[in-house]
Design a protein around this motif. Sequence first.
Motif, PDB file in Angstrom:
ATOM      1  N   MET A   1       0.831  -1.204   0.000  1.00 58.38           N
ATOM      2  CA  MET A   1       0.000   0.000   0.000  1.00 58.38           C
ATOM      3  C   MET A   1       0.875   1.268   0.000  1.00 58.38           C
ATOM      4  O   MET A   1       0.643   2.195  -0.774  1.00 58.38           O
ATOM      5  CB  MET A   1      -0.912  -0.011   1.227  1.00 58.38           C
ATOM      6  N   VAL A   2       1.901   1.290   0.863  1.00 59.07           N
ATOM      7  CA  VAL A   2       2.796   2.449   0.939  1.00 59.07           C
ATOM      8  C   VAL A   2       3.587   2.589  -0.362  1.00 59.07           C
ATOM      9  O   VAL A   2       3.701   3.680  -0.924  1.00 59.07           O
ATOM     10  CB  VAL A   2       3.749   2.342   2.156  1.00 59.07           C
ATOM     11  N   ALA A   3       4.144   1.473  -0.853  1.00 59.12           N
ATOM     12  CA  ALA A   3       4.954   1.499  -2.078  1.00 59.12           C
ATOM     13  C   ALA A   3       4.129   1.947  -3.284  1.00 59.12           C
ATOM     14  O   ALA A   3       4.627   2.664  -4.158  1.00 59.12           O
ATOM     15  CB  ALA A   3       5.573   0.131  -2.330  1.00 59.12           C
ATOM     16  N   ALA A   4       2.854   1.552  -3.329  1.00 55.17           N
ATOM     17  CA  ALA A   4       1.991   1.908  -4.462  1.00 55.17           C
ATOM     18  C   ALA A   4       1.858   3.425  -4.611  1.00 55.17           C
ATOM     19  O   ALA A   4       1.715   3.930  -5.728  1.00 55.17           O
ATOM     20  CB  ALA A   4       0.620   1.267  -4.303  1.00 55.17           C
ATOM     21  N   GLU A   5       1.946   4.153  -3.499  1.00 57.80           N
ATOM     22  CA  GLU A   5       1.865   5.619  -3.546  1.00 57.80           C
ATOM     23  C   GLU A   5       3.087   6.240  -4.223  1.00 57.80           C
ATOM     24  O   GLU A   5       3.051   7.406  -4.619  1.00 57.80           O
ATOM     25  CB  GLU A   5       1.726   6.183  -2.132  1.00 57.80           C
ATOM     26  N   HIS A   6       4.176   5.459  -4.345  1.00 59.27           N
ATOM     27  CA  HIS A   6       5.428   5.974  -4.902  1.00 59.27           C
ATOM     28  C   HIS A   6       5.865   5.207  -6.147  1.00 59.27           C
ATOM     29  O   HIS A   6       6.961   5.427  -6.652  1.00 59.27           O
ATOM     30  CB  HIS A   6       6.530   5.897  -3.833  1.00 59.27           C
ATOM     31  N   ALA A   7       5.022   4.299  -6.618  1.00 60.39           N
ATOM     32  CA  ALA A   7       5.375   3.426  -7.735  1.00 60.39           C
ATOM     33  C   ALA A   7       5.542   4.208  -9.033  1.00 60.39           C
ATOM     34  O   ALA A   7       4.822   5.175  -9.281  1.00 60.39           O
ATOM     35  CB  ALA A   7       4.310   2.352  -7.911  1.00 60.39           C
TER      36      ALA A   7
END
Length: 136
Positions: A43-49
């Motif tokens: 979820m956190v990584a998806a915001e920066h993908a």
Amino acid sequence: MNILFEIPGNIQPQERPKFSTFGGHVRAIDPIKSRDFKQFVKMVAAEHAPAALIETEIRLYVDIYRPIPKSLSKKKRAEAIAGQLRPTKKPDLDNLVKGIKDGMSKVIWHDDAQIVEMNVRKFYSENPRAVVKVEW
């Protein structure tokens, strides 16, 4: 290019999988804490993908900030905050970074095999978290 982001909170180490046999097949089952942590990382990584999954070689840098044990003296606590005293107790560094890598797979990159270089460090902090940098 690179991506830099933080995963807030106490980083969950990867726990050993449980094994079950169903229909003659052995399955490895991720423990609940590990599975939930990987979902949080996704979820956190998806915001920066990036717009598309990274296809090339990757260099991964992760600084993991562990909570300062309450048992430390004031002097040791000050050393921990200053970065002079580093965590040497469990969990192991490789167990801490495993959940982070698994959570970023298929969100930032295709497969962990793309990682050609990795630098992972443990520190103490009053603000537990992981700081992740992905270069490609």
